[in-house]
Design a protein around this motif. Structure first.
Motif, mmCIF file in Angstrom:
data_model
loop_
_atom_site.group_PDB
_atom_site.id
_atom_site.type_symbol
_atom_site.label_atom_id
_atom_site.label_comp_id
_atom_site.label_asym_id
_atom_site.label_seq_id
_atom_site.Cartn_x
_atom_site.Cartn_y
_atom_site.Cartn_z
ATOM 1 N N UNK A 172 21.482 -15.508 34.533
ATOM 2 C CA UNK A 172 20.634 -15.785 33.385
ATOM 3 C C UNK A 172 21.473 -16.375 32.256
ATOM 4 N N UNK A 173 20.970 -17.454 31.657
ATOM 5 C CA UNK A 173 21.627 -18.111 30.531
ATOM 6 C C UNK A 173 20.694 -18.052 29.326
ATOM 7 N N UNK A 174 21.257 -18.092 28.138
ATOM 8 C CA UNK A 174 20.454 -18.107 26.915
ATOM 9 C C UNK A 174 19.775 -19.472 26.773
ATOM 10 N N UNK A 175 18.529 -19.448 26.365
ATOM 11 C CA UNK A 175 17.790 -20.672 26.108
ATOM 12 C C UNK A 175 18.415 -21.407 24.923
ATOM 13 N N UNK A 176 18.439 -22.729 24.987
ATOM 14 C CA UNK A 176 19.035 -23.512 23.895
ATOM 15 C C UNK A 176 18.250 -23.367 22.592
ATOM 16 N N UNK A 177 16.957 -23.018 22.678
ATOM 17 C CA UNK A 177 16.160 -22.852 21.457
ATOM 18 C C UNK A 177 16.033 -21.381 21.037
ATOM 19 N N UNK A 178 16.871 -20.525 21.593
ATOM 20 C CA UNK A 178 16.837 -19.104 21.249
ATOM 21 C C UNK A 178 17.239 -18.879 19.795
ATOM 22 N N UNK A 179 16.541 -17.965 19.136
ATOM 23 C CA UNK A 179 16.857 -17.618 17.754
ATOM 24 C C UNK A 179 18.170 -16.832 17.708
ATOM 25 N N UNK A 180 18.359 -15.940 18.659
ATOM 26 C CA UNK A 180 19.569 -15.112 18.693
ATOM 27 C C UNK A 180 20.751 -15.926 19.221
ATOM 28 N N UNK A 189 6.776 -15.433 24.986
ATOM 29 C CA UNK A 189 6.977 -16.699 24.271
ATOM 30 C C UNK A 189 6.941 -17.879 25.228
ATOM 31 N N UNK A 190 7.033 -17.622 26.531
ATOM 32 C CA UNK A 190 6.957 -18.733 27.485
ATOM 33 C C UNK A 190 5.568 -19.335 27.506
ATOM 34 N N UNK A 191 4.592 -18.641 26.929
ATOM 35 C CA UNK A 191 3.235 -19.171 26.857
ATOM 36 C C UNK A 191 3.063 -20.140 25.696
ATOM 37 N N UNK A 203 13.112 -12.336 29.864
ATOM 38 C CA UNK A 203 13.813 -11.408 28.982
ATOM 39 C C UNK A 203 14.468 -10.350 29.849
ATOM 40 N N UNK A 204 15.570 -9.849 29.360
ATOM 41 C CA UNK A 204 16.338 -8.844 30.079
ATOM 42 C C UNK A 204 16.393 -7.602 29.208
#
Length: 122
Positions: free
Chosen positions: A4-12, A34-36, A99-100
């Protein structure tokens, strides 16, 4: 294993190695609501109806954690479920965001079970 990698548009932006997820801890991989967000209203309604009660996709054990990725060991069946979710997202032209979460319930139950065994056999 699943990586699993962090999404490029992640707030965190916190590095994964600084989180409370560490090797050998039990985790739950779930579809993030949020995938919706990037789907049309009709797709969102259909997806919500289809996913009712299915937020958790897989359970696994963390194998490794570094600053940019987390590797989780899952069963082959659960890996197929994650791949199906990914394919569904591609068909619907949306991004699958997972999400993990730590599986603290299972960890707590394991501790309770061990304490009961110790109490009854000791």
């Amino acid at each position: 294993p699943v990586t699993l990698y962090r999404s490029s548009d992640s707030v965190s932006k916190t590095e994964f190695s600084r989180l409370s997820v560490e090797p050998r801890c039990l985790v739950v991989i779930g579809a993030d609501s949020t995938s919706l967000a990037s789907t049309s209203e009709e797709q969102r309604k259909r997806k919500t109806e289809n996913k009712r009660g299915m937020m958790n996709i897989a359970r696994g054990v963390v194998q490794s954690v570094d600053d940019t990725k987390i590797v989780v060991r899952v069963t082959p069946q659960e890996k197929r479920q994650i791949l199906r979710e990914h394919e569904t997202a591609k068909v619907e032209r949306s991004t699958l965001k997972l999400r993990l979460d730590r599986d603290d319930v299972q960890t707590g139950l394991g501790t309770t079970r061990q304490n009961l065994v110790n109490l009854l056999t000791g």
